[in-house]
Motif scaffolding. Structure first.
Motif, mmCIF file in Angstrom:
data_model
loop_
_atom_site.group_PDB
_atom_site.id
_atom_site.type_symbol
_atom_site.label_atom_id
_atom_site.label_comp_id
_atom_site.label_asym_id
_atom_site.label_seq_id
_atom_site.Cartn_x
_atom_site.Cartn_y
_atom_site.Cartn_z
ATOM 1 N N MET A 15 -30.458 24.936 7.016
ATOM 2 C CA MET A 15 -29.258 24.148 7.793
ATOM 3 C C MET A 15 -29.053 24.278 9.178
ATOM 4 N N THR A 16 -28.986 23.269 9.967
ATOM 5 C CA THR A 16 -28.983 23.641 11.276
ATOM 6 C C THR A 16 -27.165 23.734 11.757
ATOM 7 N N GLU A 17 -26.747 24.821 12.558
ATOM 8 C CA GLU A 17 -25.633 24.705 12.933
ATOM 9 C C GLU A 17 -25.261 24.168 14.111
ATOM 10 N N ILE A 18 -24.200 23.459 14.426
ATOM 11 C CA ILE A 18 -24.046 22.781 15.808
ATOM 12 C C ILE A 18 -22.909 23.375 16.330
ATOM 13 N N THR A 19 -23.204 23.814 17.724
ATOM 14 C CA THR A 19 -22.091 24.349 18.365
ATOM 15 C C THR A 19 -21.562 23.205 19.474
ATOM 16 N N LEU A 20 -20.344 23.303 19.649
ATOM 17 C CA LEU A 20 -20.006 22.010 20.564
ATOM 18 C C LEU A 20 -19.427 22.841 21.748
ATOM 19 N N LEU A 21 -19.861 22.059 23.064
ATOM 20 C CA LEU A 21 -19.281 22.636 24.386
ATOM 21 C C LEU A 21 -17.883 22.191 24.459
ATOM 22 N N PHE A 23 -20.133 14.612 32.069
ATOM 23 C CA PHE A 23 -20.555 15.537 31.519
ATOM 24 C C PHE A 23 -19.807 15.846 30.043
ATOM 25 N N VAL A 24 -18.589 15.376 30.028
ATOM 26 C CA VAL A 24 -17.862 15.324 28.602
ATOM 27 C C VAL A 24 -18.731 14.582 27.541
ATOM 28 N N TYR A 25 -19.119 13.384 27.967
ATOM 29 C CA TYR A 25 -19.801 12.719 27.035
ATOM 30 C C TYR A 25 -20.978 13.316 26.876
ATOM 31 N N MET A 26 -21.906 13.798 27.668
ATOM 32 C CA MET A 26 -23.106 14.378 27.486
ATOM 33 C C MET A 26 -23.094 15.449 27.098
ATOM 34 N N ALA A 27 -22.004 16.433 27.184
ATOM 35 C CA ALA A 27 -21.755 17.765 26.303
ATOM 36 C C ALA A 27 -22.159 17.894 24.803
ATOM 37 N N LEU A 28 -21.467 16.744 24.139
ATOM 38 C CA LEU A 28 -21.904 16.832 22.710
ATOM 39 C C LEU A 28 -23.288 16.775 22.298
ATOM 40 N N VAL A 29 -24.073 15.759 23.077
ATOM 41 C CA VAL A 29 -25.498 15.442 23.125
ATOM 42 C C VAL A 29 -26.207 16.633 23.131
ATOM 43 N N LEU A 30 -25.852 17.388 24.396
ATOM 44 C CA LEU A 30 -26.510 18.656 24.849
ATOM 45 C C LEU A 30 -26.223 19.621 23.689
ATOM 46 N N GLY A 31 -25.224 19.768 23.329
ATOM 47 C CA GLY A 31 -24.722 20.871 22.186
ATOM 48 C C GLY A 31 -25.596 20.747 21.114
ATOM 49 N N VAL A 32 -25.830 19.598 20.643
ATOM 50 C CA VAL A 32 -26.560 19.232 19.360
ATOM 51 C C VAL A 32 -28.095 19.616 19.801
ATOM 52 N N ALA A 34 -34.737 16.409 20.216
ATOM 53 C CA ALA A 34 -35.092 15.482 21.487
ATOM 54 C C ALA A 34 -34.626 14.007 21.075
ATOM 55 N N SER A 35 -34.457 13.618 19.703
ATOM 56 C CA SER A 35 -33.922 12.329 19.295
ATOM 57 C C SER A 35 -32.496 12.105 19.837
ATOM 58 N N PRO A 36 -31.389 13.054 19.997
ATOM 59 C CA PRO A 36 -30.380 12.573 20.534
ATOM 60 C C PRO A 36 -30.279 12.467 22.016
ATOM 61 N N LEU A 37 -31.117 13.118 22.553
ATOM 62 C CA LEU A 37 -31.278 13.018 24.026
ATOM 63 C C LEU A 37 -32.146 11.844 24.496
ATOM 64 N N LEU A 38 -33.066 11.371 23.473
ATOM 65 C CA LEU A 38 -33.724 10.142 23.894
ATOM 66 C C LEU A 38 -32.766 8.941 23.829
ATOM 67 N N THR A 39 -31.981 9.095 22.456
ATOM 68 C CA THR A 39 -30.962 7.723 22.319
ATOM 69 C C THR A 39 -29.885 7.711 23.223
ATOM 70 N N TYR A 40 -29.592 8.889 23.560
ATOM 71 C CA TYR A 40 -28.396 8.787 24.903
ATOM 72 C C TYR A 40 -29.027 8.130 25.868
ATOM 73 N N GLY A 41 -30.252 8.730 26.253
ATOM 74 C CA GLY A 41 -30.943 8.282 27.688
ATOM 75 C C GLY A 41 -31.247 6.672 27.660
ATOM 76 N N VAL A 42 -31.745 6.042 26.438
ATOM 77 C CA VAL A 42 -31.941 4.897 26.082
ATOM 78 C C VAL A 42 -30.664 3.946 26.454
ATOM 79 N N GLY A 43 -29.559 4.493 25.596
ATOM 80 C CA GLY A 43 -28.369 3.583 25.665
ATOM 81 C C GLY A 43 -27.539 3.839 26.897
#
Length: 120
Positions: A1-7, A24-33, A46-55
């Motif tokens: 199980m992957t542990e997710i830390t939030l910035l 940065f606040v919006y992208m901080a969650l994506v970068l944290g994951v 890579a998938s959250p970064l890719l979907t964030y970038g496409v969106g």
């Protein structure tokens, strides 16, 4: 199980100087994951970064391509008073709906029972 830390980014004291932190606040969650799961599952990271970038890019593209349409609407709005009339009609409808709801909740005194008052 992957542990997710939030910035956590502290909020700026005044709104004038908080503009650099807004994006940065919006992208901080994506970068944290992405950072927390990059060592164990690079594809999942890579998938959250890719979907964030496409969106993000698709929103910028949609706004940029709609500038002509928005400008035509604004030019039409200066010549025509249809938008003003539409807002006035909507305001009257909202006021009418409020009056109707108040009347349904608390009818006039003539229609109330003589021995008991309904709480309004």
């Amino acid at each position: 199980m992957t542990e997710i830390t939030l910035l956590v980014v502290p909020e700026a004291i005044d709104k004038e100087h908080s503009a650099p932190f807004d994006g940065f606040v919006y992208m901080a969650l994506v970068l944290g994951v992405a950072f927390s799961s990059a060592a164990t599952s690079p594809l999942f990271a890579a998938s959250p970064l890719l979907t964030y970038g496409v969106g993000h890019c698709s929103a910028i593209f949609a706004i940029g391509s709609a500038i002509d349409t928005v400008q035509r609407y604004l030019d039409w709005n200066e010549r025509s008073h249809a938008a003003l009339r539409f807002r006035q009609i909507c305001g009257l409808l909202v006021m009418g709906a409020n009056l109707y709801l108040c009347w349904r909740r608390c009818p006039p005194a003539s229609s109330r029972a003589s021995n008991g008052w309904r709480r309004c």
